[in-house]
Design a protein around this motif. Structure first.
Motif: not given
Length: 450
Positions: A312-339
């Motif tokens: 009810a405080s309306l402090r939420t950040f009302f923003h977001g894209h459908t593919y934000g945080g996509n697991p396929l992208g996150a998986a390759v990002a983690l591998a990128n940091l591993d490399v």
């Protein structure tokens, strides 16, 4: 591939596929069919060195086994999970990993799917933050940005951008921004010696902050290098001074490291060179090694906490894209940091950086090269009509484009920024490939300007 199929692809490419930043009336199809390492191969089998890292995003080369495997393994779990009130282990791990490698104090991560998206998040978070702190400051409605800045192509990013040739037509849609001159180290203010540039530009900033800080939400900056401005390198100490002044006057600092992050300047993040932690950090491009569209905005505890409260405080950040945080992208990002760790990517950079620098020193002597600038494996070579006066060529002559066309004929793929030849290869580039890039560029400069 048969010749008939190639012709069909070229025709569809000319008439159906609308390309970014491309005048389609003049476009000649250039179709890459496959890639390996730092090499690209077109549909006719011709080979090119990827001298622009597939537009500044490829890090470890194409078809890296570690990165390919990460995507395949994630596909066996789940390809996509929404970030709206839901999560997945891979993206959680990436968020944690990013907070561990980022400048200290950036402990929270909001995911987007493009660098411009990460900037939009930062702008909106910063704006909303001032309305939700214990003593709200709703009068803070303006952003401070630099001349010739580029932060993406969405309307918020365009509003804080300063490249008129990209943005002028959209002026009626843009929100007002306070803009300071680009802290250039080549086209410098009259009467200001090079050793005084940092002091001069910071004095300009402090003058604006002193007068307007109560109305300014935050300052956005590309740390160390303004890439789309023509690889303009800021004077030493400027970033550190910006951080000190924004903190002094209560203005948030947004660091846009979409292009300069992930090793491009010789360190993981450009902010590290001057010991800076911004309030918000925007990441993209190299975050996945150039494989998938993932971006992120990191923020401090103070900013994150301002968004906490009941529904009810309306402090939420009302923003977001459908593919934000996509697991396929996150998986390759983690591998990128591993490399980065497994191949000691950052430790391998100094000799490559010096190899590039040695070529630039030679190229700088050409009669129509006005300036060369470099930070890490980012370089810009500015062509001018008159070296003594720094007079530019007429933009309609497209000298930079001509040099890049020449280099392509020699098997090097580059894209200019006006008459600035950009060299921005994957970090995996070999010293020998750096030689080939620079030799092709130099021969192109000779052919086009001499």
């Amino acid at each position: 591939m048969e010749e008939k199929e190639k012709e069909l692809l070229r025709e569809w490419d000319r008439t159906i596929y609308w390309h970014a930043f491309t005048q389609m009336a003049e476009y000649e199809p250039f179709i890459i069919e496959r890639a390996q390492g730092c090499r690209l191969f077109d549909i006719d089998g011709r080979e090119y060195i990827d001298g622009v890292a597939s537009l500044w995003c490829n890090v470890h080369g194409h078809r890296h086994p570690r990165l390919d495997r990460a995507i395949r393994e994630q596909l066996d779990r789940v390809a996509h999970v929404t970030s709206l009130g839901c999560s997945n282990p891979t993206t959680i791990r990436l968020a944690k990993r990013l907070t561990e490698i980022a400048p200290p104090g950036l402990n929270h991560v909001f995911f987007a799917d493009s660098g411009a998206g990460a900037v939009e998040v930062a702008l909106k978070v910063a704006f909303q933050y001032w309305r939700q702190i214990p003593e709200p400051q709703p009068q803070k409605t303006l952003f401070l940005a630099l001349g010739e800045a580029y932060h993406g192509d969405t309307l918020g990013a365009v509003s804080v951008g300063g490249v008129d040739r990209f943005n002028a037509v959209f002026q009626p849609l843009m929100f007002p921004t306070i803009r300071l001159p680009c802290p250039d180290t080549y086209r410098t203010p009259d009467g200001v010696p090079s050793e005084k540039l940092t002091e001069y530009y910071l004095a300009q900033l402090e003058d604006v902050l002193r007068r307007e800080h109560q109305r300014i939400v935050g300052m956005i900056i590309e740390p160390l290098v303004q890439c789309a401005a023509g690889m303009v390198v800021h004077p030493p100490g400027y970033l550190r001074g910006v951080r000190e002044l924004t903190r002094k006057y209560g203005v948030l600092l947004i660091a846009d490291e979409v292009a300069v992050g992930f090793g491009r300047t010789g360190r993981m993040f450009a902010c590290e060179h001057e010991g800076v932690t911004p309030d918000l950090l925007c990441l993209g491009k190299g975050i996945t090694g150039g494989y998938l569209p993932v971006a992120a905005t990191l923020v401090t505890d103070e900013i994150y906490n301002a968004f906490l409260g009941d529904y009810a405080s309306l402090r939420t950040f009302f923003h977001g894209h459908t593919y934000g945080g996509n697991p396929l992208g996150a998986a390759v990002a983690l591998a990128n940091l591993d490399v980065f760790e497994e191949e000691r990517t950052l430790e391998q950079l100094p000799p490559k950086i010096e190899r590039l620098a040695s070529h630039l020193r030679r190229i700088a002597e050409r009669s129509h090269v006005g300036h060369v600038r470099q930070r890490g494996l980012i370089a810009g070579i500015e062509l001018v009509q008159d070296k003594a006066t720094k007079r530019a060529y007429p933009w309609t002559e497209r000298r930079g484009w001509q040099v890049c066309q020449y280099a392509r004929q020699e098997g090097v793929f580059l894209r200019p920024l006006g008459d600035v030849i950009v060299i921005f290869p994957p970090l995996a580039i070999s010293p020998e490939e750096i030689d080939l890039i620079c030799q092709a560029v130099e021969r192109g400069i000779i052919a086009v300007t001499e």
